[in-house]
Design a protein around this motif. Structure first.
Motif, PDB file in Angstrom:
ATOM      1  N   LYS A 158       0.820  -1.213   0.000  1.00 13.88           N
ATOM      2  CA  LYS A 158       0.000   0.000   0.000  1.00 13.88           C
ATOM      3  C   LYS A 158       0.857   1.266   0.000  1.00 13.88           C
ATOM      4  CE  LYS A 158      -3.296   3.049   0.540  1.00 13.88           C
ATOM      5  NZ  LYS A 158      -2.418   4.176   0.149  1.00 13.88           N
ATOM      6  N   ILE A 159       1.851   1.302   0.852  1.00  7.72           N
ATOM      7  CA  ILE A 159       2.619   2.540   1.036  1.00  7.72           C
ATOM      8  C   ILE A 159       3.594   2.773  -0.120  1.00  7.72           C
ATOM      9  CG2 ILE A 159       4.307   3.668   2.559  1.00  7.72           C
ATOM     10  CD1 ILE A 159       2.743   2.366   4.934  1.00  7.72           C
ATOM     11  N   ALA A 160       4.302   1.714  -0.524  1.00 14.48           N
ATOM     12  CA  ALA A 160       5.196   1.873  -1.686  1.00 14.48           C
ATOM     13  C   ALA A 160       4.371   2.093  -2.958  1.00 14.48           C
ATOM     14  CB  ALA A 160       6.101   0.647  -1.824  1.00 14.48           C
ATOM     15  N   GLY A 161       3.208   1.454  -3.012  1.00 13.71           N
ATOM     16  CA  GLY A 161       2.319   1.653  -4.165  1.00 13.71           C
ATOM     17  C   GLY A 161       1.860   3.092  -4.292  1.00 13.71           C
ATOM     18  N   ALA A 162       1.591   3.724  -3.153  1.00 16.37           N
ATOM     19  CA  ALA A 162       1.179   5.132  -3.172  1.00 16.37           C
ATOM     20  C   ALA A 162       2.328   6.020  -3.650  1.00 16.37           C
ATOM     21  CB  ALA A 162       0.716   5.562  -1.775  1.00 16.37           C
ATOM     22  N   ALA A 163       3.545   5.707  -3.209  1.00 13.90           N
ATOM     23  CA  ALA A 163       4.705   6.488  -3.653  1.00 13.90           C
ATOM     24  C   ALA A 163       4.880   6.363  -5.162  1.00 13.90           C
ATOM     25  CB  ALA A 163       5.967   6.020  -2.919  1.00 13.90           C
ATOM     26  N   ALA A 164       4.737   5.142  -5.669  1.00 14.52           N
ATOM     27  CA  ALA A 164       4.865   4.927  -7.119  1.00 14.52           C
ATOM     28  C   ALA A 164       3.776   5.687  -7.871  1.00 14.52           C
ATOM     29  CB  ALA A 164       4.793   3.431  -7.435  1.00 14.52           C
ATOM     30  N   GLU A 165       2.567   5.660  -7.329  1.00 16.38           N
ATOM     31  CA  GLU A 165       1.443   6.336  -7.989  1.00 16.38           C
ATOM     32  C   GLU A 165       1.690   7.844  -8.081  1.00 16.38           C
ATOM     33  OE1 GLU A 165      -1.127   4.005  -8.807  1.00 16.38           O
ATOM     34  OE2 GLU A 165      -1.808   5.569 -10.177  1.00 16.38           O
ATOM     35  N   GLU A 166       2.411   8.377  -7.098  1.00 14.73           N
ATOM     36  CA  GLU A 166       2.718   9.816  -7.105  1.00 14.73           C
ATOM     37  C   GLU A 166       3.861  10.173  -8.047  1.00 14.73           C
ATOM     38  OE1 GLU A 166       1.573  10.995  -2.473  1.00 14.73           O
ATOM     39  OE2 GLU A 166       3.668  11.092  -3.156  1.00 14.73           O
ATOM     40  N   GLY A 167       4.529   9.138  -8.591  1.00 20.85           N
ATOM     41  CA  GLY A 167       5.594   9.412  -9.539  1.00 20.85           C
ATOM     42  C   GLY A 167       7.003   9.308  -8.980  1.00 20.85           C
ATOM     43  N   ALA A 168       7.144   8.749  -7.769  1.00 20.97           N
ATOM     44  CA  ALA A 168       8.488   8.575  -7.205  1.00 20.97           C
ATOM     45  C   ALA A 168       9.305   7.627  -8.089  1.00 20.97           C
ATOM     46  CB  ALA A 168       8.387   8.012  -5.788  1.00 20.97           C
ATOM     47  N   PRO A 169      10.623   7.898  -8.222  1.00 23.38           N
ATOM     48  CA  PRO A 169      11.473   7.013  -9.026  1.00 23.38           C
ATOM     49  C   PRO A 169      11.735   5.677  -8.319  1.00 23.38           C
ATOM     50  CG  PRO A 169      12.796   8.740  -8.015  1.00 23.38           C
ATOM     51  CD  PRO A 169      11.362   9.031  -7.651  1.00 23.38           C
ATOM     52  N   LEU A 170      12.245   4.705  -9.083  1.00 29.02           N
ATOM     53  CA  LEU A 170      12.415   3.339  -8.568  1.00 29.02           C
ATOM     54  C   LEU A 170      13.217   3.299  -7.263  1.00 29.02           C
ATOM     55  CD1 LEU A 170      11.921   0.328  -8.949  1.00 29.02           C
ATOM     56  CD2 LEU A 170      13.927   0.236 -10.447  1.00 29.02           C
ATOM     57  N   GLU A 171      14.308   4.049  -7.200  1.00 28.01           N
ATOM     58  CA  GLU A 171      15.163   4.005  -6.007  1.00 28.01           C
ATOM     59  C   GLU A 171      14.382   4.458  -4.766  1.00 28.01           C
ATOM     60  OE1 GLU A 171      15.895   5.381  -8.945  1.00 28.01           O
ATOM     61  OE2 GLU A 171      17.172   3.689  -9.547  1.00 28.01           O
ATOM     62  N   ARG A 172      13.533   5.472  -4.973  1.00 27.58           N
ATOM     63  CA  ARG A 172      12.742   5.999  -3.856  1.00 27.58           C
ATOM     64  C   ARG A 172      11.651   5.012  -3.448  1.00 27.58           C
ATOM     65  NH1 ARG A 172      12.062   8.235   0.633  1.00 27.58           N
ATOM     66  NH2 ARG A 172      10.104   9.331   0.971  1.00 27.58           N
ATOM     67  N   VAL A 173      10.982   4.423  -4.423  1.00 29.54           N
ATOM     68  CA  VAL A 173       9.925   3.452  -4.123  1.00 29.54           C
ATOM     69  C   VAL A 173      10.524   2.257  -3.380  1.00 29.54           C
ATOM     70  CG1 VAL A 173       8.190   1.898  -5.123  1.00 29.54           C
ATOM     71  CG2 VAL A 173       8.526   4.187  -6.093  1.00 29.54           C
ATOM     72  N   GLU A 174      11.682   1.824  -3.837  1.00 31.32           N
ATOM     73  CA  GLU A 174      12.374   0.707  -3.175  1.00 31.32           C
ATOM     74  C   GLU A 174      12.754   1.087  -1.738  1.00 31.32           C
ATOM     75  OE1 GLU A 174      16.055  -0.339  -5.035  1.00 31.32           O
ATOM     76  OE2 GLU A 174      16.526  -1.890  -3.533  1.00 31.32           O
ATOM     77  N   ALA A 175      13.272   2.284  -1.561  1.00 28.88           N
ATOM     78  CA  ALA A 175      13.697   2.720  -0.217  1.00 28.88           C
ATOM     79  C   ALA A 175      12.501   2.792   0.731  1.00 28.88           C
ATOM     80  CB  ALA A 175      14.393   4.079  -0.309  1.00 28.88           C
ATOM     81  N   ILE A 176      11.380   3.290   0.225  1.00 25.25           N
ATOM     82  CA  ILE A 176      10.192   3.358   1.076  1.00 25.25           C
ATOM     83  C   ILE A 176       9.711   1.955   1.435  1.00 25.25           C
ATOM     84  CG2 ILE A 176       7.723   3.950   1.032  1.00 25.25           C
ATOM     85  CD1 ILE A 176       8.546   6.536  -0.406  1.00 25.25           C
ATOM     86  N   ALA A 177       9.721   1.062   0.459  1.00 24.31           N
ATOM     87  CA  ALA A 177       9.295  -0.313   0.726  1.00 24.31           C
ATOM     88  C   ALA A 177      10.173  -0.949   1.803  1.00 24.31           C
ATOM     89  CB  ALA A 177       9.342  -1.132  -0.570  1.00 24.31           C
ATOM     90  N   ARG A 178      11.477  -0.698   1.712  1.00 18.65           N
ATOM     91  CA  ARG A 178      12.393  -1.240   2.729  1.00 18.65           C
ATOM     92  C   ARG A 178      12.149  -0.614   4.091  1.00 18.65           C
ATOM     93  NH1 ARG A 178      16.340  -4.331   0.430  1.00 18.65           N
ATOM     94  NH2 ARG A 178      16.631  -3.961  -1.799  1.00 18.65           N
ATOM     95  N   GLN A 179      11.873   0.683   4.082  1.00 22.00           N
ATOM     96  CA  GLN A 179      11.589   1.358   5.355  1.00 22.00           C
ATOM     97  C   GLN A 179      10.328   0.779   6.007  1.00 22.00           C
ATOM     98  OE1 GLN A 179      10.747   5.597   5.082  1.00 22.00           O
ATOM     99  NE2 GLN A 179      10.137   5.688   7.239  1.00 22.00           N
TER     100      GLN A 179
END
Lengths: 330, 330
Positions: A158-179
């Motif tokens: 849910k949370i990484a998906g929201a970041a991706a939906e907002e247009g975050a780049p892969l490195e950021r989406v990955e970092a959020i998912a790890r967090q």
């Protein structure tokens, strides 16, 4: 056997046909076993792909849609999907911005997603992955090196998906998912075993009147077996198991998850006890979700998942989502 | 006994405490057993109040919120709420535009809601009521004169709730609710009995390997008992039972409901078969919903509910809703 099925061999394909008929906003490849959001690939968006053995519905297929997963790959019941499915899914959803694989920590899933990662990269798809391993019950388990991945998968997707939906780049989406994974812990309890269609009966023996503390979502052994406990006692034990490991400094998102066969009436009663323990331990709850989200077929039982959230994680949790199983704001 | 409870006596109160902790958008009177949307009374809006025995969650408390119910009154498990609850609920939600009681057709519910209607009117609240009696399995049943009310309750509450949210007057909201009930039919099948906390075990005997065709949501006897059937056969039988009675001339809204303990994986496979039969019978499906919405505690089983819908009912179905169990557009 009390199963609503045709024959064990077609259970997954039958369910996929049902998903296709029920959710026109998804594209379901019944033969190839891939569920994709219909508008994929979404231009300029990083894509999220997950998957795992079937039997944990709505995970993962029920989490495909706007603001969450772009695709899911269901394996046979309690069996990893194969790399071909994941490669096909990645190719179907990649907009050129890359793909994040969300992988629950089970040996088969890890091996197959790793292989799919290599194959997809050979085809020119940039792939990152995040491993979900939130279950504090045991280190190493049946088919698992390290901790098992369970309820935190919902928070990661849910949370990484929201970041991706907002247009975050892969490195950021990955970092959020790890967090999110690093900020999450789970503990589950079985009041009954689950039955797989192939076996036609319980996958493990749990005598009536006993429970398995720390059970895995495939019925893997937990920490210990005890005579039946009250909802209050189970909440104390489960929340403390999570808190001992998480030691949260931020307030939390809470998932009170049903294993599948426990009535919602009982789950809400359990949720009351979980909220009580958290209040007693001084842990504020920002949001809570009660229901069957990461299940184990017809197992009776419950699980507590906490995800400590800073302002950014909370904002992404609250962002709009539209999937079969989780939906708000859309 | 495999129940996640403290003691049988506190099951409903415990669940209400859990609802209160989980859903800040609701006001839960644990003592008085009333669940109210927090912004009630909504100025200028007709209010919808429903209720019934507990054990069918998320019905009705999970349907309280914007675009659906203004309040719900949960009784003890499988036992009607009392008139006091309904009068208190009506008083809490009436904005002066009147209240519609949505009543499932069981003798206790009908008596108590009728008494509450008189009492509320004595207090100056204008009250109308709609009786839901969609279950085609049997005429008259345990504790029922006429047909039982089951899955259509969801359609009545959602569609009449949307009309009320738009500002329709009481007579119109009542007429729509009646139209929805008259346009809806259900048929349910049990693969196992359910257990109530008070009894601590199954409420009726259903040997493993047999099913009850036409079961009620409290485990009331249906039309016949047969040896286990396939999902395909159960879909044929259930859909035909509904269609023989409904004879739809319009396309339909479809609810493929789980009884509580049947895994979502199996329910989706069953949904595929239901869609197949409907296609074979030439009945187009406008929308479909698969999941546990009108349940029977830990019963394994399924039910098919059809509601034939004209353009207006479809528009109201699609209107935004925000409740714990049904949510879209908000």
């Amino acid at each position: 056997m009390r199963m609503l099925i045709n024959v064990p061999d077609t259970v997954v394909a039958d369910a996929l046909r049902g998903m296709a008929a029920t959710h026109p906003e998804l594209t379901v490849d019944v033969e190839g076993r891939v569920i994709v959001r219909r508008d994929a690939p979404v231009a300029g968006k990083v894509a999220l792909v997950s998957g795992g053995g079937s039997g944990h519905e709505p995970l993962h297929g029920g989490f495909v849609g706007t603001g969450m997963l772009d695709a899911a790959c269901p394996g046979e019941v309690f069996t990893s999907p194969v790399p071909d499915q994941m490669v096909k899914a990645a190719a179907a959803v990649d907009s050129g911005q890359g793909v994040l694989f969300v992988v629950k920590n089970y040996t088969g899933d890890v091996l197959n997603f790793d292989m799919a990662m290599e194959l997809a990269e050979d085809e020119g798809v940039r792939v990152a992955k995040v491993l979900v391993d939130d279950d504090v019950a045991v280190t190493d388990s049946t088919h698992t090196a390290g901790r098992r991945g369970t309820g935190a998968t919902l928070f990661v997707e849910k949370i990484a998906g929201a970041a991706a939906e907002e247009g975050a780049p892969l490195e950021r989406v990955e970092a959020i998912a790890r967090q999110v994974n690093a900020s999450s812990r789970s503990f589950g309890v079985a009041l009954s075993a689950c039955s797989t269609p192939a076996k036609g009966g319980p996958t493990f023996a749990l005598p009536d009147g006993e429970l398995e503390l720390g059970v895995g979502i495939h019925g893997e052994p937990g920490r210990e077996r005890r005579p039946m406990m009250t909802s209050r006692e189970i909440a104390d034990f489960s929340v403390d198991a999570v808190l001992e490991d998480l030691r949260p400094t931020n307030p939390v998102l809470l998932l009170v998850g049903g294993a599948g066969a426990t009535p919602l009436l009982e789950l809400y009663g359990f949720a009351a006890e979980v909220h009580r323990v958290l209040a007693e331990r001084g842990v504020p709850v920002l949001r809570s979700l009660v229901g069957n989200y990461v299940t184990s077929l017809d197992m009776a039982g419950c699980a507590v998942t906490l995800c400590q959230a800073d302002e950014e994680l909370l904002r992404l949790w609250d962002a709009p989502v539209r999937t079969p199983a989780l939906r708000w704001g859309l």
